[in-house]
Motif scaffolding. Structure first.
Motif, PDB file in Angstrom:
ATOM      1  N   LYS A  43     -30.490  20.058  18.697  1.00 60.74           N
ATOM      2  CA  LYS A  43     -30.477  21.509  18.936  1.00 60.74           C
ATOM      3  C   LYS A  43     -31.271  22.230  17.852  1.00 60.74           C
ATOM      4  N   GLN A  44     -31.630  23.462  18.146  1.00 57.32           N
ATOM      5  CA  GLN A  44     -32.341  24.279  17.164  1.00 57.32           C
ATOM      6  C   GLN A  44     -31.374  24.805  16.114  1.00 57.32           C
ATOM      7  N   ARG A  45     -31.926  25.095  14.947  1.00 51.84           N
ATOM      8  CA  ARG A  45     -31.115  25.708  13.899  1.00 51.84           C
ATOM      9  C   ARG A  45     -30.737  27.115  14.341  1.00 51.84           C
ATOM     10  N   GLU A  46     -29.466  27.477  14.127  1.00 54.12           N
ATOM     11  CA  GLU A  46     -28.992  28.791  14.559  1.00 54.12           C
ATOM     12  C   GLU A  46     -28.265  29.491  13.420  1.00 54.12           C
ATOM     13  N   LEU A  47     -28.336  30.805  13.448  1.00 51.33           N
ATOM     14  CA  LEU A  47     -27.632  31.622  12.460  1.00 51.33           C
ATOM     15  C   LEU A  47     -26.147  31.625  12.781  1.00 51.33           C
ATOM     16  N   VAL A  48     -25.334  31.353  11.767  1.00 58.26           N
ATOM     17  CA  VAL A  48     -23.887  31.352  11.947  1.00 58.26           C
ATOM     18  C   VAL A  48     -23.298  32.657  11.423  1.00 58.26           C
ATOM     19  N   ALA A  49     -23.670  33.012  10.192  1.00 58.15           N
ATOM     20  CA  ALA A  49     -23.120  34.223   9.573  1.00 58.15           C
ATOM     21  C   ALA A  49     -24.084  34.686   8.488  1.00 58.15           C
ATOM     22  N   ALA A  50     -24.105  36.000   8.271  1.00 58.08           N
ATOM     23  CA  ALA A  50     -25.011  36.575   7.291  1.00 58.08           C
ATOM     24  C   ALA A  50     -24.309  37.686   6.536  1.00 58.08           C
ATOM     25  N   THR A  51     -24.742  37.899   5.294  1.00 59.96           N
ATOM     26  CA  THR A  51     -24.208  39.004   4.506  1.00 59.96           C
ATOM     27  C   THR A  51     -25.283  39.569   3.603  1.00 59.96           C
ATOM     28  N   THR A  52     -25.256  40.887   3.413  1.00 62.79           N
ATOM     29  CA  THR A  52     -26.205  41.545   2.536  1.00 62.79           C
ATOM     30  C   THR A  52     -25.555  41.818   1.174  1.00 62.79           C
ATOM     31  N   TYR A  59     -22.033  37.935  12.500  1.00 56.72           N
ATOM     32  CA  TYR A  59     -21.607  36.602  12.935  1.00 56.72           C
ATOM     33  C   TYR A  59     -22.174  36.258  14.304  1.00 56.72           C
ATOM     34  N   ALA A  60     -22.403  34.979  14.512  1.00 58.39           N
ATOM     35  CA  ALA A  60     -22.703  34.496  15.848  1.00 58.39           C
ATOM     36  C   ALA A  60     -21.458  34.664  16.708  1.00 58.39           C
ATOM     37  N   ASP A  61     -21.666  34.948  17.984  1.00 58.42           N
ATOM     38  CA  ASP A  61     -20.528  35.161  18.882  1.00 58.42           C
ATOM     39  C   ASP A  61     -19.605  33.941  18.904  1.00 58.42           C
ATOM     40  N   SER A  62     -20.176  32.760  18.770  1.00 56.75           N
ATOM     41  CA  SER A  62     -19.396  31.526  18.889  1.00 56.75           C
ATOM     42  C   SER A  62     -18.415  31.320  17.736  1.00 56.75           C
ATOM     43  N   VAL A  63     -18.590  32.050  16.633  1.00 60.41           N
ATOM     44  CA  VAL A  63     -17.711  31.850  15.475  1.00 60.41           C
ATOM     45  C   VAL A  63     -16.905  33.098  15.117  1.00 60.41           C
ATOM     46  N   LYS A  64     -17.141  34.192  15.809  1.00 60.05           N
ATOM     47  CA  LYS A  64     -16.408  35.429  15.505  1.00 60.05           C
ATOM     48  C   LYS A  64     -14.902  35.207  15.622  1.00 60.05           C
ATOM     49  N   GLY A  65     -14.185  35.699  14.628  1.00 62.34           N
ATOM     50  CA  GLY A  65     -12.738  35.551  14.625  1.00 62.34           C
ATOM     51  C   GLY A  65     -12.254  34.250  14.021  1.00 62.34           C
ATOM     52  N   ARG A  66     -13.167  33.307  13.797  1.00 56.73           N
ATOM     53  CA  ARG A  66     -12.782  32.009  13.217  1.00 56.73           C
ATOM     54  C   ARG A  66     -13.418  31.781  11.839  1.00 56.73           C
TER      55      ARG A  66
END
Length: 121
Positions: A43-52, A59-66
């Motif tokens: 699979k391609q590399r995907e963004l999971v979470a970011a902070t400034t 957050y990616a939708d797949s990890v929100k709340g977790r």
């Protein structure tokens, strides 16, 4: 020179938790953003979470709340707390940062070496 060093990966059962850490070191004037990406086999590399630096998170939708990303600016360190892990979270997790260096007018992109997270069913 700037380095990003990750730690905290491993093997965990589904439903379990892991905490990843990424520490930046070197000639750092300021860190604009610190992010976590992941790449599963085939699979391609995907963004999971970011902070400034101001504390904004995304957050990616797949990890929100977790998953929760947090940052210690004094230590130039970013964390990723991963709860309720699922087998589909299995991937190599990479730390990424956009950094302003001393004596440079440009920002630079840096990647960590990656840490394996494996979630068994």
């Amino acid at each position: 020179q700037v380095q990003l060093v990750e730690s905290g990966g491993g093997l965990v059962q589904a439903g379990g938790s892991l905490r990843l850490s990424c520490a930046a070191s070197g000639s750092i004037f300021s860190i604009r953003t610190m992010d976590w990406y992941r790449q599963a086999p085939g699979k391609q590399r995907e963004l999971v979470a970011a902070t400034t630096s101001g504390g904004t998170t995304n957050y990616a939708d797949s990890v929100k709340g977790r998953f929760t990303i947090s940052r210690d600016n004094a230590k130039n360190t970013v964390y990723l707390q991963m709860n309720s892990l699922k087998p589909e979270d299995t991937a190599v997790y990479y730390c990424h940062a956009i950094i302003a260096r001393y004596y440079s007018v440009s920002d630079y992109s840096y990647w960590g070496q990656g840490t394996q997270v494996t979630v068994s069913s």
